[in-house]
Design a protein around this motif. Sequence first.
Motif, mmCIF file in Angstrom:
data_model
loop_
_atom_site.group_PDB
_atom_site.id
_atom_site.type_symbol
_atom_site.label_atom_id
_atom_site.label_comp_id
_atom_site.label_asym_id
_atom_site.label_seq_id
_atom_site.Cartn_x
_atom_site.Cartn_y
_atom_site.Cartn_z
ATOM 1 N N SER A 5 0.848 -1.189 0.000
ATOM 2 C CA SER A 5 0.000 0.000 0.000
ATOM 3 C C SER A 5 0.884 1.238 0.000
ATOM 4 O O SER A 5 1.945 1.256 0.637
ATOM 5 C CB SER A 5 -0.884 0.026 1.244
ATOM 6 O OG SER A 5 -1.764 -1.049 1.252
ATOM 7 N N ASP A 7 0.706 5.705 0.137
ATOM 8 C CA ASP A 7 -0.030 6.945 0.348
ATOM 9 C C ASP A 7 0.973 8.081 0.157
ATOM 10 O O ASP A 7 1.872 8.265 0.971
ATOM 11 C CB ASP A 7 -0.631 6.979 1.751
ATOM 12 C CG ASP A 7 -1.476 8.219 1.982
ATOM 13 O OD1 ASP A 7 -2.034 8.757 0.995
ATOM 14 O OD2 ASP A 7 -1.592 8.647 3.144
ATOM 15 N N GLY A 40 -3.052 7.436 -3.610
ATOM 16 C CA GLY A 40 -2.935 6.208 -2.847
ATOM 17 C C GLY A 40 -3.090 4.979 -3.721
ATOM 18 O O GLY A 40 -3.720 5.014 -4.772
ATOM 19 N N ASP A 42 -3.942 0.845 -2.808
ATOM 20 C CA ASP A 42 -4.138 -0.138 -1.745
ATOM 21 C C ASP A 42 -3.484 -1.467 -2.119
ATOM 22 O O ASP A 42 -2.911 -1.607 -3.205
ATOM 23 C CB ASP A 42 -5.618 -0.294 -1.394
ATOM 24 C CG ASP A 42 -6.458 -0.921 -2.493
ATOM 25 O OD1 ASP A 42 -5.889 -1.485 -3.452
ATOM 26 O OD2 ASP A 42 -7.690 -0.860 -2.395
ATOM 27 N N TYR A 46 -5.728 -0.846 -6.223
ATOM 28 C CA TYR A 46 -6.736 0.173 -6.515
ATOM 29 C C TYR A 46 -6.157 1.568 -6.254
ATOM 30 O O TYR A 46 -5.653 1.848 -5.172
ATOM 31 C CB TYR A 46 -7.977 -0.067 -5.653
ATOM 32 C CG TYR A 46 -9.092 0.911 -5.891
ATOM 33 C CD1 TYR A 46 -9.871 0.848 -7.042
ATOM 34 C CD2 TYR A 46 -9.359 1.915 -4.961
ATOM 35 C CE1 TYR A 46 -10.897 1.744 -7.257
ATOM 36 C CE2 TYR A 46 -10.383 2.812 -5.169
ATOM 37 C CZ TYR A 46 -11.144 2.728 -6.313
ATOM 38 O OH TYR A 46 -12.164 3.627 -6.526
ATOM 39 N N THR A 48 -6.328 5.637 -5.689
ATOM 40 C CA THR A 48 -7.210 6.674 -5.163
ATOM 41 C C THR A 48 -6.517 8.025 -5.304
ATOM 42 O O THR A 48 -5.288 8.111 -5.339
ATOM 43 C CB THR A 48 -7.553 6.439 -3.680
ATOM 44 O OG1 THR A 48 -6.354 6.450 -2.912
ATOM 45 C CG2 THR A 48 -8.302 5.136 -3.487
#
Length: 125
Positions: A5, A7, A40, A42, A46, A48
Amino acid sequence: MQGVSLDIGLTVTKDANIEISLPGDIGFIKANGKGELRLGVDASGYLTLKGSYVISSGLFLFSLEQLVSRRFEILEGSRISWTGDISDADVNIVARYRLRTSLTGLGSTLIDPEAANQKWSSILI
């Protein structure tokens, strides 16, 4: 197996140029501006995107098939915002389309007769 992940916080400066292709091949937006974004990914891959991008200047090049093509000037302060889904942006754009035309049909009581013969107009969308 477990994915990774990410961010990432992004500070976009007005030196950065963007180009966004619009769905259905109706055209694209070219602009420069600034904003604070968070990108982001995940564990399942995916993407974001959250935050806003405020446009300083830009162009909206609109095309409908090969029938119509128009160039709009995007005005300062227009904004593109995301709340998560990278393909679902809130687009709040004010743009101008310049058109050269005669204003003589508006009637002499509304405008100066000399001004009526000048060819200009501006349309905001």
